[in-house]
Motif scaffolding. Structure first.
Motif, PDB file in Angstrom:
ATOM      1  N   VAL A 176       0.792  -1.259  -0.104  1.00 21.09           N
ATOM      2  CA  VAL A 176      -0.045  -0.054  -0.062  1.00 21.09           C
ATOM      3  C   VAL A 176       0.858   1.156  -0.054  1.00 21.09           C
ATOM      4  O   VAL A 176       0.707   2.305  -0.633  1.00 21.09           O
ATOM      5  N   SER A 197       2.480   1.657  -3.770  1.00 15.93           N
ATOM      6  CA  SER A 197       1.501   1.959  -4.743  1.00 15.93           C
ATOM      7  C   SER A 197       1.270   3.571  -4.556  1.00 15.93           C
ATOM      8  O   SER A 197       1.230   4.039  -5.544  1.00 15.93           O
ATOM      9  N   TYR A 198       1.119   3.831  -3.250  1.00 15.89           N
ATOM     10  CA  TYR A 198       0.705   5.297  -3.172  1.00 15.89           C
ATOM     11  C   TYR A 198       2.017   6.169  -3.816  1.00 15.89           C
ATOM     12  O   TYR A 198       1.434   7.189  -4.465  1.00 15.89           O
ATOM     13  N   GLY A 245       2.086   5.796  -7.562  1.00 17.80           N
ATOM     14  CA  GLY A 245       0.999   6.418  -8.284  1.00 17.80           C
ATOM     15  C   GLY A 245       0.929   7.760  -7.921  1.00 17.80           C
ATOM     16  O   GLY A 245       0.632   8.640  -8.809  1.00 17.80           O
ATOM     17  N   PHE A 246       1.361   8.549  -6.988  1.00 18.78           N
ATOM     18  CA  PHE A 246       1.297   9.907  -6.795  1.00 18.78           C
ATOM     19  C   PHE A 246       2.362  10.635  -7.672  1.00 18.78           C
ATOM     20  O   PHE A 246       2.135  11.561  -8.499  1.00 18.78           O
ATOM     21  N   PHE A 255       0.197  21.385  -5.154  1.00 19.66           N
ATOM     22  CA  PHE A 255      -0.114  19.635  -5.301  1.00 19.66           C
ATOM     23  C   PHE A 255       1.234  19.123  -4.466  1.00 19.66           C
ATOM     24  O   PHE A 255       0.847  18.140  -3.864  1.00 19.66           O
ATOM     25  N   GLU A 284       0.447  17.778  -1.250  1.00 18.96           N
ATOM     26  CA  GLU A 284      -0.613  16.672  -1.097  1.00 18.96           C
ATOM     27  C   GLU A 284       0.014  15.579  -1.001  1.00 18.96           C
ATOM     28  O   GLU A 284      -0.607  14.569  -0.204  1.00 18.96           O
ATOM     29  N   PHE A 291      -0.128  14.286   2.728  1.00 15.81           N
ATOM     30  CA  PHE A 291      -1.155  14.326   3.348  1.00 15.81           C
ATOM     31  C   PHE A 291      -1.477  12.819   3.146  1.00 15.81           C
ATOM     32  O   PHE A 291      -2.034  12.291   4.151  1.00 15.81           O
ATOM     33  N   GLY A 292      -1.523  12.344   1.871  1.00 13.58           N
ATOM     34  CA  GLY A 292      -1.880  10.872   1.695  1.00 13.58           C
ATOM     35  C   GLY A 292      -1.025   9.970   2.359  1.00 13.58           C
ATOM     36  O   GLY A 292      -1.374   8.943   3.025  1.00 13.58           O
ATOM     37  N   LEU A 310      -1.729   9.795   6.086  1.00 13.32           N
ATOM     38  CA  LEU A 310      -3.110   9.079   6.220  1.00 13.32           C
ATOM     39  C   LEU A 310      -2.886   7.407   6.149  1.00 13.32           C
ATOM     40  O   LEU A 310      -3.641   6.882   7.059  1.00 13.32           O
ATOM     41  N   ILE A 311      -1.941   7.205   5.385  1.00 12.68           N
ATOM     42  CA  ILE A 311      -1.689   5.752   5.167  1.00 12.68           C
ATOM     43  C   ILE A 311      -0.741   5.196   6.108  1.00 12.68           C
ATOM     44  O   ILE A 311      -1.084   3.926   6.929  1.00 12.68           O
ATOM     45  N   ALA A 366      -2.799   4.697   9.520  1.00 18.15           N
ATOM     46  CA  ALA A 366      -3.850   3.449   9.331  1.00 18.15           C
ATOM     47  C   ALA A 366      -3.006   2.435   9.548  1.00 18.15           C
ATOM     48  O   ALA A 366      -3.429   1.241  10.248  1.00 18.15           O
TER      49      ALA A 366
END
Lengths: 228, 228
Positions: B142, B145-146, B149-150, B200, B203, B206-207, B210-211, B214
């Motif tokens: 995860v 991938s982030y 992908g980002f 951006f 950004e 932030f993601g 968040l990951i 989690a």
DNA sequence: ACCTGAACACCGTTCAAGT
DNA sequence: ACCTGAACACCGTTCAAGT
């Protein structure tokens, strides 16, 4: 009265785009050239240029066909269910068209399906989920980064991952006899993946749900819980 | 005594790889050809083939140089801080070498820096974080991938996003006068991004956080909180 | 033996010659 | 006017001719 055309084969932009997608799906993106596409359609390469400006324009059209295949529930439902289905459908769509991976967001001229996809995603996040505008942008960014990045990794990896991990590890050890001591955790991967009968396709939903859960918690914390 | 060589220009695999990275960085990946690289190095195209098997082998070597630039704290520290720094460093590295985006995990022959990167990541997740093997694989998947992908999305997007969002929206409206009604949320993006002076680059974190949050919660829930 | 120029089989696209 | 074959300026790589 017009002269009869060649039966059942009038060239059109749509027919060219669909043929291009079919060629890329079956032979890989590298097998798609203006020449190979023309021969597939039974025309001369230069005849294509009457319907597409150039290869980049052709690619723009192909990407919009991919966007058009992504399922999207109509507005007004549960936002988590909508975003989950959208993500899973995009993932499946990219599995069908691996040549599109890495190019979904890089097209300068977005087609109608592309516009609709982005519009509807924002609509769901703003209206169904009730995110503020900045929160919706955050959510959009983290979800799609994950979806596109996962597809990219999945596509790069071989189909039978445990077997390939072993083969690769053997190759590394052969090239460098000290590899086992130097990279003990890679050796572990080669061994463990076989034990748990690893299937990467299940991995997608794990990360997706991790992110969706985190976004749902973020939403609960947002000051204004309703719209706006 | 050996015959004097051409001063300061003995061709080597390393020199070729570094020159290739420099060419791709400055002129884009499409500007890198065996011919352009040879001319940059002051040799004939065919002379390169003494040091690299083919263009794919050249690319393998270039990707390993990229991996070697990613910072990685030594083992034994706080796992969240280690993974956070690793992610941020990979993100910055991909910004410096955008031609590598989408190709970091697709190389069949992984170089030493590549192996070390993956080994150290698993080491951190297993030892410092104490994740079980399956949980470590989930976390690895995860996060990366982030990250990938980002980088892909960021690279696809133009540098001044608010301005470009407006330009693009204007182009859409010009092509389709009903666009404003059909895609109201895209119109909103064009307007709102300017209002909040959107950047951006913020950004990404932030993601990422968040990951990571989690994953930390997932770790707390894992049955065995210690190692193994 | 090592090195490399010429040649081959491709590209996307321009351009001018055909109808 | 519309259509398209020949040609141009590129590729990566093979191969044989040079030393």
């Amino acid at each position: 009265m017009v002269r009869a055309r060649k039966a059942a084969a009038p060239l059109s932009r749509d027919r060219i785009l669909r043929a291009a997608v079919a060629v890329a799906d079956s032979g890989g993106f590298d097998s798609l050239s203006m020449r190979s596409l023309a021969s597939e359609l039974g025309t001369a390469p230069m005849s294509l240029y009457r319907h597409v400006a150039n290869k980049d324009d052709l690619f723009d059209g192909m990407i919009d066909i991919v966007f058009s295949e992504v399922e999207f529930p109509s507005q007004g439902g549960n936002w988590l269910a909508t975003m989950r289905l959208r993500a899973i459908s995009m993932h499946e769509t990219l599995q069908r068209h691996p040549w599109a991976i890495g190019h979904m967001e890089s097209r300068r001229r977005a087609g109608p399906a592309n516009l609709r996809y982005h519009n509807d995603t924002m609509a769901c996040l703003r209206e169904d989920a009730g995110f503020s505008f900045p929160a919706a942008v955050h959510a959009f960014s983290v979800m799609d980064s994950y979806i596109y990045g996962f597809a990219q990794q999945e596509n790069a990896l071989p189909s039978d991952i445990p077997a390939e991990a072993e083969v690769r590890h053997d190759a590394v050890v052969e090239a460098d006899p000290d590899a086992a001591e130097r990279y003990p955790y890679l050796a572990q991967i080669a061994v463990e993946l076989r034990k748990i009968d690893y299937d990467f396709s299940q991995e997608f939903e794990f990360g997706l749900d991790l992110i969706l859960d985190a976004l749902e918690r973020m939403r609960d914390r947002e000051p204004a819980s309703g719209k706006k």
